[in-house]
Design a protein around this motif. Structure first.
Motif, mmCIF file in Angstrom:
data_model
loop_
_atom_site.group_PDB
_atom_site.id
_atom_site.type_symbol
_atom_site.label_atom_id
_atom_site.label_comp_id
_atom_site.label_asym_id
_atom_site.label_seq_id
_atom_site.Cartn_x
_atom_site.Cartn_y
_atom_site.Cartn_z
ATOM 1 N N ASP A 1 0.839 -1.211 0.000
ATOM 2 C CA ASP A 1 0.000 0.000 0.000
ATOM 3 C C ASP A 1 0.871 1.258 0.000
ATOM 4 O OD1 ASP A 1 -2.285 -1.498 -0.040
ATOM 5 O OD2 ASP A 1 -2.656 -1.364 2.115
ATOM 6 N N GLN A 2 1.949 1.246 0.781
ATOM 7 C CA GLN A 2 2.850 2.393 0.831
ATOM 8 C C GLN A 2 3.524 2.631 -0.520
ATOM 9 O OE1 GLN A 2 5.271 1.055 4.134
ATOM 10 N NE2 GLN A 2 4.280 2.487 5.565
ATOM 11 N N GLN A 3 3.934 1.547 -1.150
ATOM 12 C CA GLN A 3 4.560 1.670 -2.470
ATOM 13 C C GLN A 3 3.606 2.285 -3.487
ATOM 14 O OE1 GLN A 3 5.897 -2.248 -3.502
ATOM 15 N NE2 GLN A 3 7.757 -2.126 -2.256
ATOM 16 N N GLU A 4 2.339 1.865 -3.462
ATOM 17 C CA GLU A 4 1.353 2.395 -4.413
ATOM 18 C C GLU A 4 1.111 3.887 -4.180
ATOM 19 O OE1 GLU A 4 -2.108 -0.011 -4.019
ATOM 20 O OE2 GLU A 4 -1.258 -1.723 -5.114
ATOM 21 N N ILE A 5 1.037 4.273 -2.904
ATOM 22 C CA ILE A 5 0.807 5.689 -2.589
ATOM 23 C C ILE A 5 1.990 6.537 -3.039
ATOM 24 C CG2 ILE A 5 0.575 7.355 -0.712
ATOM 25 C CD1 ILE A 5 -1.063 5.223 0.787
ATOM 26 N N ILE A 6 3.213 6.067 -2.743
ATOM 27 C CA ILE A 6 4.400 6.836 -3.111
ATOM 28 C C ILE A 6 4.563 6.874 -4.628
ATOM 29 C CG2 ILE A 6 6.922 6.910 -2.952
ATOM 30 C CD1 ILE A 6 6.650 5.759 -0.136
ATOM 31 N N GLN A 7 4.206 5.771 -5.302
ATOM 32 C CA GLN A 7 4.272 5.750 -6.755
ATOM 33 C C GLN A 7 3.332 6.790 -7.358
ATOM 34 O OE1 GLN A 7 6.372 3.881 -8.688
ATOM 35 N NE2 GLN A 7 5.592 5.059 -10.424
ATOM 36 N N THR A 8 2.141 6.913 -6.770
ATOM 37 C CA THR A 8 1.181 7.916 -7.237
ATOM 38 C C THR A 8 1.732 9.329 -7.038
ATOM 39 O OG1 THR A 8 -0.688 6.460 -6.716
ATOM 40 C CG2 THR A 8 -1.158 8.817 -6.954
#
Length: 398
Positions: free
Chosen positions: A202-209
């Motif tokens: 979830d953290q990776q997806e948020i930071i990717q966004t």
């Protein structure tokens, strides 16, 4: 006093740009405007998007000054400076070979009209009532031209002040927006690389966004800066010897990875191993990246995009053809107009500033080349630009 020679034409048009009255035409050997015909028929095809922008802004801003547009002459396209104003729902347009000629022509037309008015008064005694109506229309146009001249000078002064304010704003955007946005993108990259510790999914997806949004905003600021520099005439072309084939191959290599991720077959075909040109290689690479990335953005998975580099007579030509959605014919003029949007969406939600094609066209025009498009709905589009094999002047402005 020696009479000044005006090199151009002046017409009165209806609100849709259809010629009503030809006030002056000193280009009869190469140009033949006809009452009832759209003024757009006199404009070179490559400059039609800029002409429609000129017409649209003229309706909203009352007066525009010194727009550079090419006319479609029998010999070769000739660049003129267009000045226009609106009054009583009609459009008055002057096209001249020099920026100073429009104002001088309005002065001259006023003097000439006074002489012609005396001649018309004498002739009216022998002519019909219809001729009297023509004279009254002519006299009214003369008065309106005088008022327009005063309005042109006023608007020109206001425009200068507005451009100065814009330049100050653009400078602020470059300093206060681009630097922190680039920092955000860089920090996000460190987090995604795991250099600051492991991240959950979830953290990776948020930071990717966050990373993608900041990169998009940086691109938007860069595009705004490029467009502002081009329109103000301050974008310099750093003309050097470069190999067009190598530039396009480098762009192809970078974009091939993006195409593969989207399951699009990107290919390149070159008819020569090398095409040396005197160009700004960085700017031409920018154009190539824009055309190829656009073709990928608006194509569906399982389709193909072909890039071709060839020599055609005195020009080198680059074509980017896709099998995408295609663009309706009535929307093609919008493509090269800044901030305009067509009713065709990217196939995977990719973002676009809407400035890339406008910037690309102006870069190619700065190289004395052309950028054009052919498209058919449901079958795809072919964007191609041509560059002259003969070098352009160094340090020219786009």
């Amino acid at each position: 006093m020696e009479q000044k020679i005006f090199h151009g034409f002046a017409v009165l048009c209806d609100p849709d740009g259809r010629i009503e009255i030809i006030l002056r035409n000193d280009l009869k050997n190469i140009l033949n405007p006809r009452p009832g015909a759209p003024l757009s028929t006199l404009i070179d095809e490559a400059d039609l998007p800029d002409y429609y922008t000129f017409l649209y802004r003229l309706k909203n801003e009352t007066v525009l000054h010194d727009w550079q547009l090419k006319i479609d002459s029998a010999a070769e396209p000739r660049e003129l400076y267009f000045t226009g104003g609106t009054f009583d729902g009609r459009i008055f347009i002057i096209a001249s070979s020099l920026t100073t000629e429009a104002a001088e022509f309005i002065d001259e037309l006023g003097r000439i009209n006074n002489e012609q008015a005396d001649m018309l008064r004498r002739a009216m005694k022998k002519e019909s009532r219809d001729d009297q109506e023509v004279f009254r229309d002519f006299a009214r146009v003369n008065n309106e031209l005088t008022n327009l001249q005063r309005e042109l000078h006023k608007k020109n002064h206001e425009l200068t002040r507005t451009l100065q304010e814009r330049d100050r704003f653009i400078g602020m955007a470059a300093h206060d927006l681009r630097s922190p946005l680039s920092g955000i993108s860089g920090l996000c990259g460190l987090l995604l690389d795991g250099r600051m510790g492991e991240l959950s999914k979830d953290q990776q997806e948020i930071i990717q966004t966050i990373c993608e949004s900041s990169e998009y905003m940086v691109q938007m600021v860069n595009d705004m800066l490029d467009l502002a520099a081009i329109e103000s005439g301050t974008l310099q072309l750093n003309i050097r010897k470069a190999d067009l084939v190598k530039i396009i191959r480098d762009s192809y290599s970078i974009n091939r990875q993006i195409a593969e991720q989207k399951e699009i077959c990107l290919t390149i075909k070159t008819e020569q191993d090398s095409i040396p040109l005197e160009i700004d290689g960085v700017k031409i690479r920018q154009v190539a990246d824009n055309l190829i990335s656009n073709a990928i953005k608006f194509s569906h998975p399982g389709t193909a995009v072909q890039v071709r580099v060839m020599q055609n007579g005195d020009y080198a030509e680059v074509s980017v053809r896709d099998q995408g959605q295609g663009i309706p014919a009535e929307e093609l003029p919008k493509l090269f107009t800044p901030y305009s949007r067509v009713n065709v969406s990217s196939t995977a939600g990719e973002k676009s500033t809407g400035l890339g094609l406008a910037i690309s066209q102006r870069i190619i025009q700065g190289h004395r080349g052309t950028l054009r498009v052919e498209s058919e709905v449901g079958r795809g589009s072919d964007f191609r630009f041509s560059l002259p094999l003969k070098p352009v002047d160094e340090n020219t402005t786009a």
